[in-house]
Design a protein around this motif. Structure first.
Motif, short mmCIF file in Angstrom:
data_model
loop_
_atom_site.label_atom_id
_atom_site.label_comp_id
_atom_site.label_asym_id
_atom_site.label_seq_id
_atom_site.Cartn_x
_atom_site.Cartn_y
_atom_site.Cartn_z
N ILE A 128 1.00 -1.32 0.07
CA ILE A 128 0.07 0.18 0.09
C ILE A 128 1.04 1.32 -0.13
CG2 ILE A 128 -1.73 1.23 1.12
CD1 ILE A 128 -2.65 -1.35 2.45
N MET A 135 -2.28 0.58 -4.39
CA MET A 135 -2.19 -0.82 -3.74
C MET A 135 -1.89 -1.70 -4.91
SD MET A 135 -5.26 -2.72 -1.72
CE MET A 135 -5.66 -1.62 -0.57
N GLU A 148 -10.00 -2.96 -8.33
CA GLU A 148 -11.04 -2.87 -7.43
C GLU A 148 -10.84 -1.53 -6.42
OE1 GLU A 148 -14.24 -4.73 -4.46
OE2 GLU A 148 -12.43 -6.00 -5.46
N TRP A 149 -9.52 -1.50 -5.90
CA TRP A 149 -9.23 -0.62 -4.92
C TRP A 149 -9.09 0.96 -5.76
CZ3 TRP A 149 -9.66 1.16 -0.20
CH2 TRP A 149 -9.01 2.28 0.17
N ARG A 152 -12.27 2.63 -6.65
CA ARG A 152 -13.02 3.36 -5.48
C ARG A 152 -12.39 4.62 -5.33
NH1 ARG A 152 -14.04 -0.58 -0.44
NH2 ARG A 152 -15.12 -2.25 -1.57
N ALA A 266 -7.21 1.48 3.47
CA ALA A 266 -6.61 0.69 2.58
C ALA A 266 -6.36 -0.54 3.49
CB ALA A 266 -5.32 1.33 2.03
N PHE A 269 -9.55 -2.83 3.71
CA PHE A 269 -9.88 -3.24 2.45
C PHE A 269 -9.04 -4.38 1.95
CE2 PHE A 269 -9.22 -3.70 -2.20
CZ PHE A 269 -10.63 -3.98 -2.66
N ALA A 270 -7.61 -4.32 2.19
CA ALA A 270 -6.54 -5.15 2.02
C ALA A 270 -6.95 -6.59 2.87
CB ALA A 270 -5.36 -4.68 2.16
N SER A 273 -10.89 -7.77 2.02
CA SER A 273 -11.34 -8.27 0.87
C SER A 273 -10.29 -9.00 -0.12
CB SER A 273 -11.68 -6.95 0.08
OG SER A 273 -12.82 -6.09 0.63
#
Length: 355
Positions: A128, A135, A148-149, A152, A266, A269-270, A273
């Motif tokens: 990150i 990412m 996907e990140w 966003r 971040a 999410f990491a 997901s």
């Protein structure tokens, strides 16, 4: 079978096991107390059989269950080469046990690559960068953006508008002088980072001054941003370099980011997901103000504040939830992992057994 004949079998078993390169299991005589002469001292063991592991006298690092470490780089994991080498050796043992490593830094991927070469950093499971504005996962050693990140980050963001509003503000020019984009965020479409001269102004006030300008000029245009800031002191022990050539060793790094970015978001999410690790098994580590979002995500992660951390982080953490290590840099991370019980170290060899 007497103790001496059993000891002879032990020695034979050890010799064969060493030749085969594997752990050795052998029976023990039916005795409540078994005295064995090992390395010049007498030890007593019960409840045989015994299993020998590893080489004699070697430390064995284990994780009771797999966990995720999400750590900042400069002045956190990086800063002491001996401590980093120790951390790397430990992590090489933990990785096969399912533990995951994430670097969460203000550096861009390009700057990280420079640091990695000079500091012998291990390849992480995920990178990150840019305070949550980048990412990457690694495939065969090559970084691959997490699409996907990145998608966003688009909502409410315009770097061009951010730059225009800040540079055209008489109020900011008067208070902070002329500032320009840091090299680290050049080429990053989702981050605008500047270096501000040190002034006796609290970080929260600095962020508020910049945010007022962006809200006033960007609200009607749909701009939605957040601001992170960290105080910096250029010292011989820091990996943050004075590339601006300022005479004052102190300054402030201020980052304007999409509202969806940030180190904390971040990491969440990491973790959830991509790596599928629950918050209860996630440990974060940092040293400065831009690490605060990792400690305040509200998801339940525990945190390690390294011993060389700045007051802007130390003063805002929840003392009952996080740990403030006494050791600096990577040694502080190791200390924190042991404090939380996710890292356990024992000694292998003939004096280490499992019943």
């Amino acid at each position: 079978m007497n103790g001496r004949s059993w000891l002879y079998q032990v020695c034979v078993a050890l010799t064969i096991g060493a030749a085969l390169g594997s752990s050795t299991v052998f029976p023990a005589p039916n005795a409540q107390g078994l005295e064995t002469f090992i390395g010049g001292c007498v030890q007593t063991a019960a409840n045989p059989p015994l299993r020998l592991r590893g080489g004699e006298g070697q430390p064995v690092n284990t994780a009771p269950e797999p966990f995720l470490l999400c750590t900042d780089l400069d002045d956190t994991l990086v800063g002491d080469k001996d401590a980093l080498a120790n951390f790397n050796a430990i992590w090489e043992e933990l990785k096969p046990q399912g533990c995951k490593l994430v670097y969460n830094t203000g550096r861009s991927l390009v700057d990280y690559e420079e640091l990695r070469k000079s500091w012998d950093l291990l390849e992480p499971d995920l990178f990150i960068g840019g305070c949550g504005s980048q990412m990457y996962q690694f495939k065969d050693g090559q970084p691959v953006p997490v699409a996907e990140w990145m998608e966003r980050l688009k909502d409410g963001w315009s770097k061009e508008l951010v730059v225009s509003l800040l540079h055209d503000s008489p109020r900011l020019a008067e208070r902070y002088g002329k500032f320009s984009e840091k090299r680290e965020s050049q080429g990053n479409d989702y981050m605008f980072s500047v270096r501000l001269p040190h002034k006796d102004i609290p970080l929260d006030q600095v962020k508020e001054d910049f945010m007022k300008v962006l809200v006033k000029g960007g609200r009607e245009k749909g701009l939605a941003v957040q601001i992170c800031a960290a105080s910096v002191a250029y010292t011989a022990g820091s990996t943050v370099t004075n590339s601006a050539g300022s005479a004052d060793p102190r300054c402030v790094f201020l980052d304007v980011l999409p509202v969806a970015a940030g180190k904390g978001k971040a990491n969440v999410f990491a973790r959830s997901s991509i790596l599928s690790v629950p918050a209860a098994r996630c440990i974060v580590a940092g040293d400065s103000g831009n690490d605060v979002p990792m400690f305040k995500s509200g998801e339940g992660e525990r945190g390690i504040v390294v011993g060389n951390a700045k007051p802007e982080l130390v003063d805002v953490i929840e003392k009952e939830k996080h740990v403030y290590a006494s050791a600096r840099n990577a040694a502080g991370i190791i200390e924190g992992l042991r404090h939380f019980g996710v890292l356990q170290t024992s000694v292998s060899g003939i004096n280490h057994w499992n019943h």
